[in-house]
Design an enzyme around this catalytic site. Structure first.
Site, mmCIF file in Angstrom:
data_model
loop_
_atom_site.group_PDB
_atom_site.id
_atom_site.type_symbol
_atom_site.label_atom_id
_atom_site.label_comp_id
_atom_site.label_asym_id
_atom_site.label_seq_id
_atom_site.Cartn_x
_atom_site.Cartn_y
_atom_site.Cartn_z
ATOM 1 N N ASP A 164 -2.012 -18.119 4.507
ATOM 2 C CA ASP A 164 -3.109 -18.916 3.936
ATOM 3 C C ASP A 164 -3.568 -19.981 4.939
ATOM 4 O O ASP A 164 -4.763 -20.172 5.164
ATOM 5 C CB ASP A 164 -2.714 -19.532 2.587
ATOM 6 C CG ASP A 164 -1.282 -20.050 2.549
ATOM 7 O OD1 ASP A 164 -0.578 -19.951 3.585
ATOM 8 O OD2 ASP A 164 -0.851 -20.554 1.497
ATOM 9 N N LYS B 154 4.137 -14.667 4.487
ATOM 10 C CA LYS B 154 4.334 -15.579 3.354
ATOM 11 C C LYS B 154 5.826 -15.540 3.010
ATOM 12 O O LYS B 154 6.211 -15.325 1.850
ATOM 13 C CB LYS B 154 3.486 -15.136 2.154
ATOM 14 C CG LYS B 154 2.003 -15.407 2.282
ATOM 15 C CD LYS B 154 1.638 -16.876 2.245
ATOM 16 C CE LYS B 154 1.775 -17.451 0.851
ATOM 17 N NZ LYS B 154 1.441 -18.912 0.847
ATOM 18 N N TYR C 78 0.824 -1.213 0.000
ATOM 19 C CA TYR C 78 0.000 0.000 0.000
ATOM 20 C C TYR C 78 0.862 1.270 0.000
ATOM 21 O O TYR C 78 0.401 2.327 0.372
ATOM 22 C CB TYR C 78 -0.918 0.031 1.228
ATOM 23 C CG TYR C 78 -1.988 -1.053 1.258
ATOM 24 C CD1 TYR C 78 -2.025 -2.074 0.325
ATOM 25 C CD2 TYR C 78 -2.970 -1.034 2.236
ATOM 26 C CE1 TYR C 78 -2.993 -3.066 0.372
ATOM 27 C CE2 TYR C 78 -3.945 -2.021 2.284
ATOM 28 C CZ TYR C 78 -3.956 -3.032 1.351
ATOM 29 O OH TYR C 78 -4.915 -4.014 1.406
ATOM 30 N N ASP D 278 -10.591 -7.891 8.417
ATOM 31 C CA ASP D 278 -11.983 -7.935 7.931
ATOM 32 C C ASP D 278 -12.599 -9.306 8.198
ATOM 33 O O ASP D 278 -13.774 -9.405 8.559
ATOM 34 C CB ASP D 278 -12.066 -7.608 6.430
ATOM 35 C CG ASP D 278 -12.113 -6.099 6.167
ATOM 36 O OD1 ASP D 278 -11.682 -5.338 7.047
ATOM 37 O OD2 ASP D 278 -12.580 -5.693 5.081
ATOM 38 N N ASP E 286 -4.992 -6.150 6.570
ATOM 39 C CA ASP E 286 -6.259 -5.625 6.058
ATOM 40 C C ASP E 286 -7.238 -6.792 5.862
ATOM 41 O O ASP E 286 -8.391 -6.756 6.314
ATOM 42 C CB ASP E 286 -5.973 -4.930 4.715
ATOM 43 C CG ASP E 286 -7.133 -4.083 4.220
ATOM 44 O OD1 ASP E 286 -8.127 -3.945 4.949
ATOM 45 O OD2 ASP E 286 -7.038 -3.567 3.092
#
Ligand code: ATP
Length: 343
Positions: free
Chosen positions: A209, A176, A131, A237, A233
């Site tokens: 994951d 990751k 971002y 959520d 992010d």
């Protein structure tokens, strides 16, 4: 007598101003209890941008940075400005240029619609990763850079380790590093370093994951989750879904090293929700709980817990907006919460 705390109000777009309208009486309530608060409202958002061409002018940014202690923020995003440039210039700039590295997103069971007894806290790095808005689009090829710097990663992880130690909760780093060898490799090195400084904290890294899969199966064993901007992010959520959805999730962002006077921003996790804006359908709980987080950050623990208790009691009494299956308007829900505040 304490110096007044100066809070800048930026309601922004869509439901931002509707939920902000329910946070303002909470500031008045704190004032009535003797807290010294000065507020000033800023117009930045899509309407202002369309009318004047301005997003967040430099002079206003410097005023916010040096003339205020905190920002209470609604949301930005508007279908009339589909590339989101004004949102970047306002919210992303505030996060980045005020160095608000730590974004804290607690997910607790506030009331019906939530998994019982859930107590998860996400620490999301708030200024970097993919971002950082660096990249390029060429014919047939697009690049988004993800920049991670050691000072920001260390600040975020330090805050997460501290919290895990204080609350005696397990800490999980989502990463990751198996594929993002450079950026997440840096995260792993700093994580290992801090782990040896905090032998009392049960801390482990987990591939993001696999973590998402485990969270959906059973979030209960997780305590504190730390992640970079992008993964944080997504994960937060998902965690909001465990407690009743976007409308009830609060957040607080701060700069632990306090490079400027203004070092904290409270905002709900949700965005401007154009699909429900202007209809009185927005749930103000996320905004009110974000205000409680700000109160706690300012050292006003009695007011912070009174607000949180008022939200829990209002929800327990059956007060709900449509997102939680109720019929109350934004305003009526705000009133229902305030009915449970001590006088
Ligand atoms: P952003 O990227 O700016 O966070 P977003 O794309 O994640 O925004 P939101 O604006 O948060 O999207 O909206 C996502 C969904 O959640 C929408 O269906 C919206 O109506 C719902 N929603 C968001 N905020 C609220 C709220 N306060 N009350 C009820 N529903 C909400």
């Amino acid at each position: 007598m304490d110096k007044p705390v100066r809070i800048a109000l930026i309601p922004g777009d869509g439901v931002g101003s509707e939920v902000m309208a329910e946070a303002l009486p909470c500031l008045d309530w704190a004032r009535d209890r003797g807290r010294r608060i000065e507020t000033e409202r800023f117009p930045f958002g899509a309407d202002h941008c369309l009318a004047t061409g301005e997003t967040l002018p430099d002079a206003a940014f410097l005023d916010l940075r040096d003339g205020f202690d905190a920002i209470l923020f609604g949301a930005v995003g508007d279908p009339r400005l589909p590339d989101g440039r004004h949102a970047e210039a306002i919210l992303l700039r505030l996060r980045q240029d005020l160095a608000l590295t730590v974004n804290f997103r607690p997910c607790r069971s506030w009331g019906p619609g939530a998994r019982l007894g859930l107590d998860l806290e996400v620490f999301r790095e708030n200024t970097e990763g993919p971002y950082c808005l660096q990249g390029s689009t060429e014919p047939g090829r697009a690049v988004d850079l993800a920049v991670h710097t050691e000072p920001a990663v260390r600040r975020l992880l330090q805050a997460a380790f501290q919290r895990a130690g204080q609350r005696n909760r397990p800490l999980t780093l989502a990463h990751k590093a198996n594929v993002l060898k450079h950026g997440h490799g840096l995260w792993m090195r700093v994580f290992e370093d801090l782990r040896s400084d905090h032998p009392g904290v049960s801390a482990r890294g987990m591939h993001a994951d696999a973590l998402l899969c485990a969270l959906v199966q059973d979030p209960a064993p997780f305590g504190i989750i730390a992640a970079d901007n992008y993964l944080g992010d997504l994960i937060s959520d998902l965690c909001a879904a465990f407690i009743g959805g976007m409308g009830v999730a609060p957040s607080l962002s701060w700069a632990p090293h306090r490079p400027f006077r203004c070092s904290v921003l409270a905002e709900p996790v949700h965005g401007s929700a154009p699909d429900i804006a202007g209809k009185g359908l927005a749930n103000p709980v996320g905004m009110v709980l974000s205000t409680a987080l700000l109160f706690r950050h300012l050292g006003w623990e009695p007011e912070a817990s009174a607000l949180e208790t008022a939200v829990s009691r209002a929800l327990a009494s059956g007060a709900k907006t449509p997102d939680l299956g109720g019929t109350l308007s934004t305003q009526a829900m705000g009133l229902a919460i305030r009915d449970h505040l001590p006088h």
